[in-house]
Motif scaffolding. Structure first.
Motif, short mmCIF file in Angstrom:
data_model
loop_
_atom_site.label_atom_id
_atom_site.label_comp_id
_atom_site.label_asym_id
_atom_site.label_seq_id
_atom_site.Cartn_x
_atom_site.Cartn_y
_atom_site.Cartn_z
N SER A 14 -3.58 5.98 2.04
CA SER A 14 -2.22 6.23 1.58
C SER A 14 -1.37 4.97 1.71
N LYS A 15 -1.98 3.89 2.19
CA LYS A 15 -1.26 2.63 2.41
C LYS A 15 -1.13 1.80 1.14
N THR A 16 -1.90 2.15 0.10
CA THR A 16 -1.81 1.43 -1.16
C THR A 16 -1.54 2.42 -2.28
N ASN A 17 -0.87 1.94 -3.33
CA ASN A 17 -0.64 2.79 -4.49
C ASN A 17 -1.93 2.87 -5.30
N ASP A 18 -2.24 4.04 -5.79
CA ASP A 18 -3.42 4.24 -6.63
C ASP A 18 -4.67 3.62 -6.02
#
Length: 195
Positions: A14-18
């Motif tokens: 969840s720390k990066t988008n997509d």
């Protein structure tokens, strides 16, 4: 199935988008399987020979397709020519291959399996057949034929993509590396052979 459990045991970040789901990326999955299949990681192969993976792959090509030159081995294995030449020189020093008597007919040196190399080649190739059976266990002949067809398409598409990327670098004023230039040559060779 175990692979399904392996996929569900890792959650996307969840720390990066997509976040990229690597489990769904075919090139990543092929690379993962390839990492598992590296010859010198196999304990049994290490009992047969102390050769490294590149030398084993070159020896197998020389034994299977020799007399053959370094450029053809590089094309067949997709190893960089420098690594192939180093492996050939090492195998020549060990007396496992020898320069072919037919080498005058070719621009580059042809090599073939030597009498000393034949027993090692035979042990490795016999084991490769057993290893293939183990890897393909539970996969029907129809599925195997489909897999081979798909792998060929993936290899051709990858070759085209890499050659295109190297060509783009050159057109933008960059200098492709030796390996990238080789990818362009391989692609052109494949295109010529398919005409």
């Amino acid at each position: 199935m175990t692979t399904n459990k392996r996929q569900t045991s890792f959650s996307l970040s969840s720390k990066t988008n997509d976040a990229l789901d690597l489990y769904q990326q075919v090139p990543y999955r092929i690379a993962t399987a390839s990492n598992l299949l590296v010859l010198d990681r196999d304990a049994y192969v290490k009992q047969i020979t102390d050769l490294d993976t590149r030398a084993i792959r070159v020896l197998l090509n020389v034994g299977s397709y020799g007399p053959i030159n370094a450029a053809d081995i590089a094309y067949q294995t997709r190893l960089d020519p420098y690594s192939v030449t180093r492996a050939i020189n090492g195998l020549l020093k060990k007396g496992l291959i020898l320069a072919s008597n037919d080498h005058q007919k070719s621009r580059s040196k042809l090599v073939e399996i030597s009498d000393n190399g034949k027993p090692i080649y035979q042990k490795i190739s016999d084991y490769m057949a057993k290893r293939c059976d183990a890897v393909l266990a539970g996969i029907s002949e129809t599925e195997q034929a489909t897999l081979m067809m798909l792998l060929e398409k993936i290899e051709l598409n990858t070759e085209k993509m890499l050659a295109g990327n190297a060509d783009t670098v050159a057109k933008q004023g960059g200098t492709p590396t030796r390996d990238q230039s080789e990818q362009i040559r391989w692609f052109k060779r494949t295109q010529k052979q398919s005409q």
